[in-house]
Design a protein around this motif. Structure first.
Motif, short mmCIF file in Angstrom:
data_model
loop_
_atom_site.label_atom_id
_atom_site.label_comp_id
_atom_site.label_asym_id
_atom_site.label_seq_id
_atom_site.Cartn_x
_atom_site.Cartn_y
_atom_site.Cartn_z
N GLN A 13 -2.39 -3.03 -3.49
CA GLN A 13 -3.49 -3.35 -2.58
C GLN A 13 -3.25 -4.65 -1.82
O GLN A 13 -4.19 -5.33 -1.40
N GLN A 71 -12.81 -6.63 10.24
CA GLN A 71 -12.04 -5.91 9.23
C GLN A 71 -10.60 -5.71 9.70
O GLN A 71 -9.65 -5.93 8.93
N ARG A 82 0.81 -1.22 0.00
CA ARG A 82 0.00 0.00 0.00
C ARG A 82 0.85 1.27 0.00
O ARG A 82 0.32 2.36 -0.19
N SER A 134 -15.19 -8.31 5.24
CA SER A 134 -13.76 -8.68 5.11
C SER A 134 -13.51 -10.14 5.49
O SER A 134 -12.74 -10.42 6.41
N PHE A 189 -6.87 -5.55 -0.46
CA PHE A 189 -7.74 -4.39 -0.28
C PHE A 189 -8.54 -4.06 -1.54
O PHE A 189 -9.34 -3.13 -1.54
N ARG A 190 -8.29 -4.79 -2.62
CA ARG A 190 -9.04 -4.63 -3.85
C ARG A 190 -9.10 -5.99 -4.52
O ARG A 190 -8.19 -6.81 -4.39
N GLU A 191 -10.18 -6.26 -5.25
CA GLU A 191 -10.30 -7.54 -5.93
C GLU A 191 -9.15 -7.71 -6.92
O GLU A 191 -8.89 -6.83 -7.75
N HIS A 201 -10.02 -10.93 2.52
CA HIS A 201 -10.53 -10.17 1.38
C HIS A 201 -11.18 -8.89 1.90
O HIS A 201 -12.40 -8.81 2.09
N ARG A 202 -10.35 -7.86 2.10
CA ARG A 202 -10.82 -6.61 2.71
C ARG A 202 -11.77 -5.83 1.81
O ARG A 202 -12.45 -4.93 2.28
N TYR A 203 -11.81 -6.13 0.53
CA TYR A 203 -12.68 -5.41 -0.41
C TYR A 203 -14.11 -5.92 -0.38
O TYR A 203 -15.00 -5.33 -1.00
N LEU A 204 -14.35 -7.03 0.31
CA LEU A 204 -15.69 -7.61 0.40
C LEU A 204 -16.37 -7.20 1.70
O LEU A 204 -15.70 -6.91 2.70
#
Length: 318
Positions: free
Chosen positions: A49, A133, A40, A103, A64-66, A97-100
């Motif tokens: 990410q 998260q 990051r 998380s 942090f992103r797919e 999977h923080r983007y979902l």
């Protein structure tokens, strides 16, 4: 750049780059919990990410992103291969999977465990793995907690936005007379109690206020004045705090809370906000507090923009 090196760089995938970083970081593995890879900070193209933490036996990968198509499968294959290398001494690998929403954590290898005790600077903290998260300890604040521990002897400390009370644990370990932790999330404060118990601390020296700050100034003043105040807010907390709008409201209250000669550690962790936000804001809202220094960030958190990483700034009254 020589042609061969240029071609080799072009042929190296982001996951190959990540693998080389992890092999180096795990040879040998850190004895305490550490960030192993900090994408990051935008220093490695294609990995902006991705972060990887070593939780003393658990390798925790956060996305942090797919990922682009095919990259998740490549990442999983790399991690399985990594666990077969001689450098590997861990027991489990989790991908978060923080983007979902919520998380979710995906246990790739090893026995799933929702909680784990880790050590930082000799102090023990209880973390959540794959169920929230955030796991309960922001590793980029390691030097901040160390600084508080070094400053805390004999002092009365106010820890605003205390979360799981990492600063409080460090302060009591450093000999603080009293620490008051304020956070509207009572479950986080409960984990703070766990962290103090794990370190054998005297519970009578720690107070917990499970309140929304802007409705609780009277309760906060009751325990003061304070010799050290720590402000480490989220960038955004729905319904209660927006950093760019509300930080000034805290700064203008500092003179009535801080003892003469007292110190403030004010923090911002938004890459879009530089240190001048705090320096100028303090000069406007609390001119009796002078800027002293910005704490260094741990070396495992490189950032392409020096102003983009964590900002932990020290101010002193008088």
């Amino acid at each position: 750049m020589p042609l061969f090196a240029s071609l080799r760089s072009a042929m190296t995938s982001p996951i190959d780059t990540l693998e080389q970083h992890l092999l180096a970081a795990l040879d040998p593995a850190p004895q305490e919990t550490r960030r192993l890879f900090h994408g990051r900070g935008r220093c490695w193209q294609g990995l902006e990410q991705v972060t990887v933490d070593w939780l003393q036996g658990v390798l925790s990968v956060a996305l942090f992103r797919e990922p682009p198509e095919g990259q998740l499968a490549e990442l999983e294959a790399m991690l399985r291969s990594l666990a077969e290398r001689p450098q590997w001494t861990g027991q489990a690998v989790i991908i978060q999977h923080r983007y979902l929403p919520d998380s979710p954590g995906q246990w790739l290898l090893g026995e799933p465990c929702q909680q784990r005790e880790v050590i930082e600077d000799g102090l023990t903290y209880l973390l959540d793995l794959g169920v929230r998260q955030n796991n309960g300890l922001f590793l980029d604040m390691r030097y901040g907690r160390r600084w508080v521990r070094e400053q805390a002897a004999g002092k009365r400390v106010l820890n605003l936005f205390a979360y799981t009370c990492g600063f409080s644990v460090a302060a009591i370990a450093g000999g603080a007379e009293q620490v008051v932790n304020l956070d509207m999330a009572k479950s986080a404060l409960s984990r703070g109690r766990d962290n103090h118990r794990l370190n054998g601390h005297d519970a009578s020296r720690v107070a917990y206020l499970g309140h929304e700050l802007f409705k609780s100034w009277g309760k906060v003043r009751k325990y003061g004045p304070y010799d050290l105040i720590i402000i480490d807010p989220p960038t955004f907390q729905r319904g209660s705090f927006v950093l760019t709008q509300d930080y000034a409201k805290i700064l203008r209250r500092l003179p009535e809370l801080l003892s003469e000669g007292g110190t403030v550690l004010a923090c911002v962790n938004d890459p879009g906000i530089g240190p001048e936000f705090l320096i100028e804001g303090m000069a406007e809202q609390a001119p009796s507090l002078a800027y002293v220094e910005r704490l260094e960030n741990p070396p495992e958190f490189p950032d392409v923009d020096p102003a983009g990483g964590l900002k932990a700034l020290v101010f002193r009254r008088g």
